[in-house]
Design an enzyme around this catalytic site. Structure first.
Site, mmCIF file in Angstrom:
data_model
loop_
_atom_site.group_PDB
_atom_site.id
_atom_site.type_symbol
_atom_site.label_atom_id
_atom_site.label_comp_id
_atom_site.label_asym_id
_atom_site.label_seq_id
_atom_site.Cartn_x
_atom_site.Cartn_y
_atom_site.Cartn_z
ATOM 1 N N GLU A 61 0.856 -1.185 0.000
ATOM 2 C CA GLU A 61 0.000 0.000 0.000
ATOM 3 C C GLU A 61 0.895 1.239 0.000
ATOM 4 O OE1 GLU A 61 -2.733 0.478 3.286
ATOM 5 O OE2 GLU A 61 -3.709 2.153 2.292
ATOM 6 N N GLY A 193 2.934 2.071 10.763
ATOM 7 C CA GLY A 193 2.777 1.350 12.016
ATOM 8 C C GLY A 193 2.566 -0.135 11.733
ATOM 9 N N GLU A 196 -2.531 -4.074 6.846
ATOM 10 C CA GLU A 196 -3.618 -5.041 6.958
ATOM 11 C C GLU A 196 -3.682 -6.077 5.844
ATOM 12 O OE1 GLU A 196 -4.009 -1.689 6.239
ATOM 13 O OE2 GLU A 196 -5.572 -1.398 4.736
ATOM 14 N N GLU A 230 -5.801 -3.039 12.460
ATOM 15 C CA GLU A 230 -5.454 -3.860 11.289
ATOM 16 C C GLU A 230 -6.426 -5.025 11.136
ATOM 17 O OE1 GLU A 230 -3.583 -2.303 9.511
ATOM 18 O OE2 GLU A 230 -2.562 -1.035 10.990
ATOM 19 N N GLU A 252 -9.968 4.031 6.027
ATOM 20 C CA GLU A 252 -9.196 4.451 7.200
ATOM 21 C C GLU A 252 -10.045 5.174 8.246
ATOM 22 O OE1 GLU A 252 -6.594 3.136 7.861
ATOM 23 O OE2 GLU A 252 -5.852 2.438 5.926
HETATM 24 N N1 SER Z 1 -3.276 0.812 5.700
HETATM 25 C C1 SER Z 1 -2.343 0.929 6.773
HETATM 26 C C2 SER Z 1 -3.143 1.231 8.007
HETATM 27 O O1 SER Z 1 -3.619 2.317 8.154
HETATM 28 C C3 SER Z 1 -1.303 1.961 6.521
HETATM 29 O O2 SER Z 1 -0.603 2.296 7.660
HETATM 30 O O3 SER Z 1 -3.390 0.385 8.776
HETATM 31 ZN ZN ZN Z 2 -5.667 1.565 8.497
#
Ligand code: SER
Ligand code: ZN
Length: 628
Positions: A61, A193, A196, A230, A252
């Site tokens: 991603e 961090g 997923e 996640e 998100e």
């Molecule tokens: N898609 C990821 C998250 O937000 C990117 O850090 O969990």
């Molecule tokens: Zn996320």
């Protein structure tokens, strides 16, 4: 390096471009094959396939898969993946379910169609901390947390957090896990961090590994939250993904909101809310006020990586939260069920998301949608009047213009309001007022005396509230824990600003109010600890700046010190007993109860050190069993 390319088995010679490649293709479905050579060891972007301390891992991603091979790398191209890995490493992982393995190879198949950004592969020398989870559908799932040899002792907490998350998503959203295995890998070199990827989450080691000797209560809570985040993406992000990267907030914002609800359920809801608002004001409000202001759903980008921002994530979560407040818990649950039913397996937009709320409630969310398209934090000014037993609140909303949104229009703002009588009792429980106009009044007839309003309870919308109110009264009487904390903070801010600009001593109302909350044993200790926290120095600097003054860091520091010292002096007699009451005797556990007790104990300790020259702090340090 492209070694060879084939269409329906025939070798083709595509033209390579900076963006990828172009090639004549048949005017019908066809099979594309590409053989490429890549150099993970030389990949220092940490996107695509790279090496971290001898371990192969991926981050795809947003647009990393194109660094692995030629592929239509966009989130609306969804496909099932079969992966075969050959390599000498003892652990070879990819998405989905393990199909077969042998000496030096493993094969994986992911039956759920997914965009390439959710692809993952890991190969290395790793050890597994294992567990199982049985879904509400009765399916047994093998769970594993893969770490470097030596880190086995730091896995138990993360594993429990995963199981708690799986259970919570079943209980609260009716969402069960959908593969035979769920794997998490801890990686030392990682841009984000965590990520997923379907069935194979990859985590920055700091976001999953923990032990009492090396991690504080705050670290444990953060790990629990990231694991939940996640995991929740499995439905909000993976099963239902984004049509394009402009819709990033679709996955998100909603997932941050879901994880916040999870933390509120696992721990203290008011404390979670307070810490989220502190974070929002510290990270997102400045984005909205500065040159980086952008809407929750940006309209253009040069590099999508620059849009993994507090606005997309945290303000995006606030927008999901406001929707829930506006429609109510029952309609929210119904809308979410419709969202999962209608859009499972699809790549969606904010329009799809809002439509499920419109279809379940019959509401028109046209105006509400401005939260996704306008940058800037709305300012909400409140006036009160009282006449013939009718109390009236008048709201004026105005969003400062920005380059991204030069001409902001009024937004739909849910404002949770309660009314208190002059004696401090609640005369009207919380109601949600819906503000849609630039200026709008709400009347509350039949009042015996002029009530004191408690406005924006629970911080029901991400706005800047301007309201002249008796903060000391609300601090003493408000039934809404969030607003009570806010009153302490506002009072503290006023007191600090007075001290900085006029040299005044700390306000006695602030000292009395905070001392009252700190010593109120009916309140949650974690909450009391937050009340002690003064508005931060950068917050005070920004308040001074907004008031037309040039902040002087020394003066801000001196005022902070004077306030802490005054509070410590004011409470000196109570501090030793308060400290003693908030020590944990039981073996260390990073749970809500113990963490809250330690938070308050340490907050009191910070005042106590000003009285006993650090003796208590020294003995706590000498006898400590944990990092907190
Ligand atoms: N898609 C990821 C998250 O937000 C990117 O850090 O969990
Ligand atoms: Zn996320």
């Amino acid at each position: 390096n492209l070694i060879s390319a084939k269409i329906d088995g025939e070798i083709v010679k595509p033209t390579l471009t900076d963006e990828g490649l172009t090639c004549d293709v048949p005017d019908m479905p066809f099979m594309w094959e590409a053989e490429v050579q890549i150099a993970p060891g030389a990949n220092t972007a940490l996107e695509g396939l790279y090496l971290s301390n001898g371990m192969y891992c991926t981050q795809c991603e947003a647009e990393g898969f194109r660094k692995i091979t030629y592929y239509p790398d966009r989130p609306d191209v969804m496909s099932t993946f079969t992966v075969r890995i050959n390599g000498p490493h003892p652990v070879l992982l990819s998405n989905g379910n393990p199909v077969a393995a042998g000496d030096g190879w493993a094969e994986w198949h992911d039956p759920w169609p997914k965009p390439a950004y959710l692809f993952a592969l890991v190969a290395g020398e790793l050890v597994a901390h294992r567990d199982t989870f049985t879904t509400m559908e009765g399916r047994k799932v093998d769970l594993a947390l893969y770490v470097r040899p030596g880190d086995e002792g730091k896995c138990a907490f993360g594993m429990q957090a995963l199981k708690d998350s799986m259970k919570w998503d079943e209980d609260v959203y009716g969402r069960a896990y959908d593969l035979d295995v769920f794997n998490i890998v801890a990686v030392d070199d990682f841009n984000m961090g965590a990520m997923e990827n379907k069935g194979l989450n990859i985590f920055n080691a700091s976001a999953v590994l923990a032990s009492p000797e090396t991690s504080t209560d705050g670290n444990f809570e953060r790990i629990e939250a990231i694991i939940a985040h996640e995991y929740f993406h499995n439905w909000t992000g993976n099963r239902i993904t984004c049509r394009d990267w402009f819709q990033l907030c679709l996955k998100e914002g909603l997932t941050v909101f879901r994880a916040a609800e999870f933390t509120s359920d696992m721990r203290s809801a008011p404390v979670k809310r307070i810490s989220d608002v502190i974070d929002l004001r510290a990270r997102q409000f400045p984005e909205d006020q500065g040159p980086r202001a952008h809407p929750v759903r940006p309209e253009s980008f040069q590099e999508i990586n620059n849009f993994y921002t507090a606005t997309v994530y945290e303000k995006g979560a606030e927008v999901s939260r406001m929707l829930k407040i506006l429609v109510g818990d029952a309609a929210y649950a119904e809308a979410l069920t419709l969202y999962f039913d209608r859009h499972d397996g699809q790549a969606c937009t904010i329009e799809d998301w809002l439509k499920v709320f419109e279809d379940t409630t019959g509401r028109d969310l046209g105006q509400f949608k401005r939260w996704y398209s306008q940058a800037g934090t709305p300012h909400l000014e409140v006036d009160e009047s009282f006449e013939n037993g009718t109390f009236t609140l008048t709201f004026r909303q105005q969003t400062p213009p920005s380059t991204a949104t030069p001409d902001p229009q009024p937004q739909g703002i849910p404002v949770a309001v309660g009314l208190l009588g002059p004696d401090g009792s609640e005369v009207m429980a919380t109601q949600v007022l819906e503000i849609t106009e630039a200026q709008q009044s709400f009347s509350f007839p039949g009042q015996e005396a002029q009530p004191i309003p408690s406005i924006l309870r629970g911080f029901s919308a991400p706005v800047v509230l301007k309201h002249n109110v008796d903060h000391a009264f609300l601090l003493a009487h408000d039934t809404d824990p969030y607003n009570r904390w806010e009153a302490a903070r506002d009072l503290g801010t006023q007191s600090l600003l007075m001290a900085i600009t006029t040299g005044a001593a700390p306000k006695p109302e602030w000292l009395d109010g905070v001392a009252g909350v700190l010593s109120d044993e009916t309140l949650d200790p974690a909450y009391r600890a937050y009340t002690l926290a003064l508005p931060g120095q950068s917050q005070v600097a920004s308040d001074l700046h907004n008031g037309g003054k040039t902040p002087d860091p020394d003066a801000i520091w001196v005022a902070h010190e004077a306030h802490r010292q005054a509070l410590s002096d004011r409470m000196a007699d109570m501090l030793p007993a308060l400290y003693a009451r908030h020590q944990v005797d039981a073996p260390y556990a990073p749970d809500a109860a113990q963490s809250g007790t330690r938070a308050l104990g340490n907050a009191v300790l910070s005042l106590l050190t000003r009285q006993d020259r650090g003796d208590t702090a020294q003995s706590q340090f000498d006898s400590a069993t944990n990092m907190t």
